[in-house]
Design an enzyme around this catalytic site. Structure first.
Site, short mmCIF file in Angstrom:
data_model
loop_
_atom_site.label_atom_id
_atom_site.label_comp_id
_atom_site.label_asym_id
_atom_site.label_seq_id
_atom_site.Cartn_x
_atom_site.Cartn_y
_atom_site.Cartn_z
N HIS A 25 71.02 10.02 -36.74
CA HIS A 25 70.88 9.26 -34.95
C HIS A 25 71.99 10.11 -34.68
O HIS A 25 72.84 10.88 -35.78
CB HIS A 25 70.73 8.11 -35.32
CG HIS A 25 71.94 7.00 -36.46
ND1 HIS A 25 73.24 7.90 -36.07
CD2 HIS A 25 71.46 6.59 -37.22
CE1 HIS A 25 73.49 6.63 -36.80
NE2 HIS A 25 72.36 6.41 -38.24
N LYS A 37 70.39 6.57 -25.20
CA LYS A 37 71.68 6.10 -26.14
C LYS A 37 71.46 5.97 -27.64
O LYS A 37 70.99 6.19 -28.05
CB LYS A 37 72.17 4.73 -25.96
CG LYS A 37 73.48 4.18 -26.88
CD LYS A 37 74.41 2.50 -25.84
CE LYS A 37 76.01 2.68 -26.61
NZ LYS A 37 76.36 2.31 -25.97
N HIS A 48 80.94 15.27 -43.12
CA HIS A 48 81.44 14.10 -42.46
C HIS A 48 82.95 14.57 -43.96
O HIS A 48 84.06 14.71 -42.96
CB HIS A 48 81.02 13.15 -44.22
CG HIS A 48 80.02 12.47 -42.64
ND1 HIS A 48 80.14 12.06 -41.67
CD2 HIS A 48 78.75 11.79 -42.61
CE1 HIS A 48 78.98 10.85 -40.88
NE2 HIS A 48 78.22 10.85 -41.88
N ASP A 108 78.70 5.68 -45.83
CA ASP A 108 78.01 5.77 -44.58
C ASP A 108 76.44 5.07 -44.91
O ASP A 108 76.50 4.19 -45.64
CB ASP A 108 77.67 6.77 -43.53
CG ASP A 108 76.68 8.16 -44.76
OD1 ASP A 108 76.68 7.96 -45.63
OD2 ASP A 108 76.52 9.37 -44.65
N GLU A 134 74.38 -2.38 -41.90
CA GLU A 134 73.48 -2.49 -41.41
C GLU A 134 72.52 -3.58 -41.10
O GLU A 134 71.78 -4.08 -40.10
CB GLU A 134 72.98 -1.14 -41.24
CG GLU A 134 72.71 0.14 -40.29
CD GLU A 134 72.82 1.84 -40.82
OE1 GLU A 134 71.51 0.75 -41.08
OE2 GLU A 134 73.29 2.83 -40.33
N ARG A 171 82.89 -10.14 -27.32
CA ARG A 171 83.55 -9.00 -27.76
C ARG A 171 85.19 -8.08 -27.23
O ARG A 171 85.77 -8.87 -25.80
CB ARG A 171 82.82 -7.53 -27.01
CG ARG A 171 81.46 -7.92 -27.23
CD ARG A 171 81.16 -7.41 -28.55
NE ARG A 171 81.18 -5.67 -28.31
CZ ARG A 171 80.71 -4.50 -28.01
NH1 ARG A 171 78.99 -5.51 -27.21
NH2 ARG A 171 80.75 -3.66 -27.57
N SER A 184 85.30 1.82 -22.98
CA SER A 184 85.02 3.11 -22.00
C SER A 184 83.82 2.86 -21.09
O SER A 184 83.72 1.92 -20.19
CB SER A 184 83.75 2.77 -23.53
OG SER A 184 83.06 1.95 -23.32
#
Ligand SMILES: [Fe+2]
Length: 553
Positions: free
Chosen positions: A11, A36, A128, A147, A182, A423, A504
């Site tokens: 991704h 996205k 990475h 990751d 995740e 948030r 952002s």
């Protein structure tokens, strides 16, 4: 050498270009496609390439496809699991490998003139790692990559001497810190491979009451690796369906996993330090976007310096792969000078976009001062300046700015962005001011650490102080960011506080604003009071009349 880097396999597809050892451009495909994360993380999307960002990067660097010396693709199919291997509970694994093997042909089709024999595969975690040890400021350092997964592993620990990587440890799947996080993200009702940072924020509201159980399931193995097999989270709390309210137990579960993650990372950091004796640790991989864990390692770990690649997720492997191959081909590769590696527009182009949209705008004598005036009156400003950022954080090029003094600002910003009220938003301040206001690792130019807000300032920074008394500070260096620095000084003159809220520039579910059209769409549809785009300023009518503002300056 002209090396194009490509991330496409999982991704966050992205492209980067390194010319004669210099990082010239890097951008995520989502900023172009407005989708996205670029694509869903499934094996049948592996064929999709970052075509718009790759074409743009080549154009920006003035390199024709037939003049490319190498394309660096951040996954090596020779290291992929064997067909039929059940490493990831994924019967389509072979399809992913199939598409990766054909990527050179796909790339040659997309970029006519490219010689497909120039495409090189770089192991995912090496890409990475290179995005940290070649892009970062240290030529001698320890390196840690964590990751969800690469080809067949989920982590790499190593040492770098004079820019040369020696791998000390890899962690094979199914152990994975990223995949466990995740799965936790899904369990508490968010989108995996996307919303992990929400879980980190949620964790700060919880008590790690299942700490021991979680540490049993996830811990440093004493040898630079870790144990992190799948965990049945339902034994602690039932999964939260989307839209259902949070139970305290969801926050407690998040806090417990966060605790185990940080302890694991700290254990590996101590091991790496003992093995290598290095002063500096550099990190990349999606887990290194966990700013709370990064800070824990920086605060409690043995390294004097901790540096994290701002595009620590898979997008950053486009840059890392390109730098790695450029170095392997003999170039003297220099660190990335900034995260502002994306698209930019000239003043004339911006003016053209504003005229096309037929909007009223002005060109103030000093855009930073004009913006400070709106911020002082508690307005929210969309700030569009210079090249867009590479990586998930807005760093003063595509940002929403606001006054930090009222807690209500956080609610208004979360409204603009259509996101959960728990948030946090982050403060931005000049580097030399930061130690007066905050405690924590400085400089922090990429917002990859959390800092404790000094009690004397907490009252004046209510919008940015998180429930646990911390803030994710961005420090601004006036040499590299003169415009942002002068805006901050104007804000201090107008408000007495040398801080602005920086989050952002995007609205719910959309990628960050990249182009002038995106900026105008955002300004047109979201309750933002002003748009500062290059030297030009657009104000919402109430602000233009000077009647708005709860607390007029
Ligand atoms: Fe990755």
């Amino acid at each position: 050498m002209r090396v194009l880097g490509i991330n496409a396999v999982f991704h966050d597809p992205a492209a980067a270009i390194v010319v004669d050892g210099n990082v010239v451009a890097a951008a995520e495909e989502e900023r172009f496609s407005r989708r996205k994360h670029g694509k869903p993380c499934v094996p049948f999307s592996t064929w999709e390439l970052p075509e718009a960002s790759a074409r743009w990067a080549l154009r920006f660097a003035n390199v024709a496809p037939d003049a490319i010396d190498a394309v660096a693709y951040s996954y090596d199919p020779d290291l992929a699991p064997a067909d039929g291997a059940q490493l990831h509970d994924n019967e389509y694994e072979a399809l992913r490998t199939y598409f990766v093997r054909r990527a050179p042909g796909f790339l040659a089709t997309l970029l006519p003139g490219l010689d497909r024999a120039r495409v090189r595969f770089v192991p995912h975690h090496v890409a990475h790692a290179a995005s940290a040890y070649l892009a970062g400021p240290y030529r001698d350092c320890a390196v840690l990559v964590m990751d969800g997964r690469g080809e067949s592993t989920s982590a790499l620990a190593g040492v770098v001497r004079n820019g040369e990587l020696e791998i000390l440890r890899r962690v094979p799947l199914p152990h994975s810190l990223g995949l466990r996080y995740e799965e936790l993200t899904m369990h508490v009702g968010f989108a995996r491979s996307s919303d992990e940072y929400k879980v980190m924020a949620l964790a700060s509201y919880g008590t790690p009451r299942w700490r021991d159980a979680m540490r049993d399931a996830m811990h440093h193995d004493g040898d630079g690796g870790f144990v992190a097999l799948p965990i049945d989270f339902t034994q602690f709390v039932a999964p939260r369906a989307d839209g259902e309210p949070f139970a305290d137990a969801h926050a407690d579960l998040a806090a417990s996993v966060q605790d185990a993650l940080q302890e694991t990372m700290l254990g590996i950091a101590r091991w790496l330090h003992a093995q290598t004796g290095m002063d500096a640790l550099v990190m990349a991989g999606g887990v290194a976007l966990n700013v709370v864990a990064n800070s824990y390692v920086a605060r409690h770990g043995p390294f004097a310096h901790v540096w994290v690649q701002p595009a620590a997720g898979d997008a950053g492997t486009a840059l890392g792969a390109a730098m790695y191959v450029a170095r392997a081909m003999g170039d003297d590769v220099r660190p990335m000078p900034t995260a502002a590696l994306g698209r930019e527009w000239s003043d004339a182009d911006l003016r053209g976009a504003l005229d096309d949209a037929n909007v009223f705008y002005t060109r103030p004598r000093d855009i930073g001062e004009a913006v400070a005036d709106v911020i002082a009156r508690d307005g929210i400003v969309a700030w569009f300046q210079g090249r867009s950022e590479y990586g998930p954080r807005a760093l003063g090029h595509r940002s929403l700015l606001a006054n930090p003094r009222h807690a209500d600002t956080l609610r208004r910003l979360n409204d603009v962005k259509g996101r959960e009220q728990f948030r946090p938003v982050a403060p931005m301040t000049l580097l030399e001011k930061a130690p007066e206001l905050f405690e924590g690792p400085f400089p922090s130019p990429y917002m990859l650490f959390v800092h404790t807000v000094k009690p004397a300032w907490a009252d004046r920074l209510r919008a940015v102080v998180h429930v646990d008394g911390t803030a994710r500070v961005q420090t601004v260096d006036r040499a590299s960011e003169p415009l942002v620095a002068s805006m901050l000084e104007s804000v201090e003159r107008a408000t007495g506080v040398p801080v602005v809220v920086n989050t952002s520039l995007n609205t719910a579910g959309r990628p960050m604003v990249d182009s002038p059209r995106d900026a105008l769409e955002c300004f047109g549809s979201a309750p933002v009071d002003a748009l500062a785009i290059g030297p030009y300023l657009l104000k919402r009518e109430s602000f233009a009349r000077g009647s708005a503002g709860v607390h007029a300056a």
